[in-house]
Write a protein that holds these residues in place. Structure first.
Motif, PDB file in Angstrom:
ATOM      1  N   SER A 237      62.844 -17.796 -38.818  1.00 12.21           N
ATOM      2  CA  SER A 237      61.454 -17.427 -38.570  1.00 12.21           C
ATOM      3  C   SER A 237      60.548 -18.648 -38.423  1.00 12.21           C
ATOM      4  O   SER A 237      60.268 -19.356 -39.387  1.00 12.21           O
ATOM      5  N   THR A 238      60.050 -18.848 -37.212  1.00 12.06           N
ATOM      6  CA  THR A 238      59.079 -19.907 -36.970  1.00 12.06           C
ATOM      7  C   THR A 238      57.816 -19.662 -37.791  1.00 12.06           C
ATOM      8  O   THR A 238      57.243 -20.601 -38.356  1.00 12.06           O
ATOM      9  N   ASP A 239      57.393 -18.412 -37.880  1.00 16.86           N
ATOM     10  CA  ASP A 239      56.170 -18.098 -38.627  1.00 16.86           C
ATOM     11  C   ASP A 239      56.317 -18.407 -40.109  1.00 16.86           C
ATOM     12  O   ASP A 239      55.410 -18.979 -40.728  1.00 16.86           O
ATOM     13  N   ALA A 240      57.454 -18.053 -40.692  1.00 14.58           N
ATOM     14  CA  ALA A 240      57.669 -18.336 -42.115  1.00 14.58           C
ATOM     15  C   ALA A 240      57.705 -19.835 -42.374  1.00 14.58           C
ATOM     16  O   ALA A 240      57.110 -20.318 -43.343  1.00 14.58           O
ATOM     17  N   LEU A 241      58.377 -20.580 -41.503  1.00 16.41           N
ATOM     18  CA  LEU A 241      58.446 -22.028 -41.689  1.00 16.41           C
ATOM     19  C   LEU A 241      57.083 -22.678 -41.478  1.00 16.41           C
ATOM     20  O   LEU A 241      56.748 -23.658 -42.151  1.00 16.41           O
ATOM     21  N   ALA A 242      56.273 -22.134 -40.562  1.00 17.05           N
ATOM     22  CA  ALA A 242      54.922 -22.661 -40.365  1.00 17.05           C
ATOM     23  C   ALA A 242      54.074 -22.432 -41.612  1.00 17.05           C
ATOM     24  O   ALA A 242      53.302 -23.307 -42.027  1.00 17.05           O
ATOM     25  N   GLY A 243      54.213 -21.278 -42.241  1.00 19.98           N
ATOM     26  CA  GLY A 243      53.494 -21.018 -43.485  1.00 19.98           C
ATOM     27  C   GLY A 243      53.936 -21.942 -44.592  1.00 19.98           C
ATOM     28  O   GLY A 243      53.114 -22.477 -45.349  1.00 19.98           O
ATOM     29  N   LEU A 244      55.233 -22.157 -44.683  1.00 22.93           N
ATOM     30  CA  LEU A 244      55.777 -23.072 -45.690  1.00 22.93           C
ATOM     31  C   LEU A 244      55.269 -24.493 -45.443  1.00 22.93           C
ATOM     32  O   LEU A 244      54.857 -25.184 -46.378  1.00 22.93           O
ATOM     33  N   GLN A 245      55.257 -24.912 -44.182  1.00 24.30           N
ATOM     34  CA  GLN A 245      54.766 -26.243 -43.830  1.00 24.30           C
ATOM     35  C   GLN A 245      53.300 -26.399 -44.221  1.00 24.30           C
ATOM     36  O   GLN A 245      52.895 -27.442 -44.751  1.00 24.30           O
ATOM     37  N   ALA A 246      52.499 -25.375 -43.993  1.00 23.68           N
ATOM     38  CA  ALA A 246      51.076 -25.442 -44.319  1.00 23.68           C
ATOM     39  C   ALA A 246      50.842 -25.516 -45.825  1.00 23.68           C
ATOM     40  O   ALA A 246      49.977 -26.255 -46.295  1.00 23.68           O
ATOM     41  N   ALA A 247      51.632 -24.755 -46.581  1.00 26.07           N
ATOM     42  CA  ALA A 247      51.414 -24.675 -48.028  1.00 26.07           C
ATOM     43  C   ALA A 247      52.072 -25.821 -48.787  1.00 26.07           C
ATOM     44  O   ALA A 247      51.559 -26.248 -49.827  1.00 26.07           O
ATOM     45  N   ALA A 248      53.193 -26.296 -48.290  1.00 27.65           N
ATOM     46  CA  ALA A 248      53.957 -27.318 -49.022  1.00 27.65           C
ATOM     47  C   ALA A 248      54.710 -28.191 -48.017  1.00 27.65           C
ATOM     48  O   ALA A 248      55.927 -28.068 -47.867  1.00 27.65           O
ATOM     49  N   PRO A 249      54.002 -29.070 -47.324  1.00 25.94           N
ATOM     50  CA  PRO A 249      54.664 -29.877 -46.291  1.00 25.94           C
ATOM     51  C   PRO A 249      55.767 -30.773 -46.829  1.00 25.94           C
ATOM     52  O   PRO A 249      56.627 -31.207 -46.066  1.00 25.94           O
ATOM     53  N   GLN A 250      55.764 -31.030 -48.122  1.00 22.90           N
ATOM     54  CA  GLN A 250      56.786 -31.895 -48.710  1.00 22.90           C
ATOM     55  C   GLN A 250      58.130 -31.183 -48.912  1.00 22.90           C
ATOM     56  O   GLN A 250      59.131 -31.832 -49.174  1.00 22.90           O
ATOM     57  N   VAL A 251      58.167 -29.863 -48.777  1.00 22.07           N
ATOM     58  CA  VAL A 251      59.430 -29.123 -48.896  1.00 22.07           C
ATOM     59  C   VAL A 251      60.219 -29.331 -47.609  1.00 22.07           C
ATOM     60  O   VAL A 251      59.704 -29.134 -46.511  1.00 22.07           O
ATOM     61  N   ARG A 252      61.464 -29.733 -47.759  1.00 19.78           N
ATOM     62  CA  ARG A 252      62.319 -29.958 -46.588  1.00 19.78           C
ATOM     63  C   ARG A 252      62.684 -28.618 -45.950  1.00 19.78           C
ATOM     64  O   ARG A 252      63.092 -27.687 -46.644  1.00 19.78           O
ATOM     65  N   ARG A 253      62.548 -28.580 -44.625  1.00 20.84           N
ATOM     66  CA  ARG A 253      62.770 -27.346 -43.900  1.00 20.84           C
ATOM     67  C   ARG A 253      63.824 -27.540 -42.815  1.00 20.84           C
ATOM     68  O   ARG A 253      63.967 -28.627 -42.263  1.00 20.84           O
ATOM     69  N   GLY A 254      64.511 -26.444 -42.496  1.00 21.78           N
ATOM     70  CA  GLY A 254      65.456 -26.430 -41.386  1.00 21.78           C
ATOM     71  C   GLY A 254      65.271 -25.158 -40.589  1.00 21.78           C
ATOM     72  O   GLY A 254      65.042 -24.090 -41.157  1.00 21.78           O
ATOM     73  N   ARG A 255      65.351 -25.270 -39.279  1.00 25.22           N
ATOM     74  CA  ARG A 255      65.192 -24.098 -38.406  1.00 25.22           C
ATOM     75  C   ARG A 255      66.564 -23.669 -37.928  1.00 25.22           C
ATOM     76  O   ARG A 255      67.354 -24.478 -37.432  1.00 25.22           O
TER      77      ARG A 255
END
Length: 131
Positions: A36-54
């Motif tokens: 989910s691009t939308d879920a990862l965008a929300g995560l990025q906005a709230a906690a950009p320091q959390v490592r993410r993978g798409r």
């Protein structure tokens, strides 16, 4: 992260997870992956320091731009979608390369030969950790 398909709800799930991870000991040690691009965008906005993978089921011209726009550190593709040129492009973009769901040692060997960083499996019993 597997949120509902509704974009605003998916984004909110990402925000809430980011806030939760930010407030818990070792929460920032985790990686979060999602289709989910939308879920990862929300995560990025709230906690950009959390490592993410798409995660993606298949390669397309939008894979790298989407992954990079979300500030992701990893690209995760279905194991059948990886080609050598994809792995090289992802590495050149500074991304970790992962494949899911690899349950066949022959497929794993092909992916390791491409230089992927990690494989996700349901059948760890099929793999010899000493090899």
């Amino acid at each position: 992260l597997k949120p509902p398909e509704d974009p605003p709800t998916a984004r909110q799930w990402g925000v809430e997870l980011g806030l939760w991870l930010s407030q818990h000991p070792h929460g920032l040690d985790h990686w979060v992956t999602s289709f989910s691009t939308d879920a990862l965008a929300g995560l990025q906005a709230a906690a950009p320091q959390v490592r993410r993978g798409r995660l993606f089921e298949a390669w397309s011209d939008q894979v790298l731009p989407t992954t990079q726009s979300l500030g992701c550190v990893a690209l995760v593709l279905d194991h059948t979608a990886w080609e050598t040129e994809h792995a090289q492009a992802a590495r050149e973009a500074g991304l970790w390369t992962l494949a899911y769901t690899v349950n066949d040692p022959a497929h794993a060997n092909r992916l390791w030969a491409m230089g992927l960083d990690a494989l996700i499996t349901d059948r760890v019993d099929l793999f010899n950790p000493k090899s």
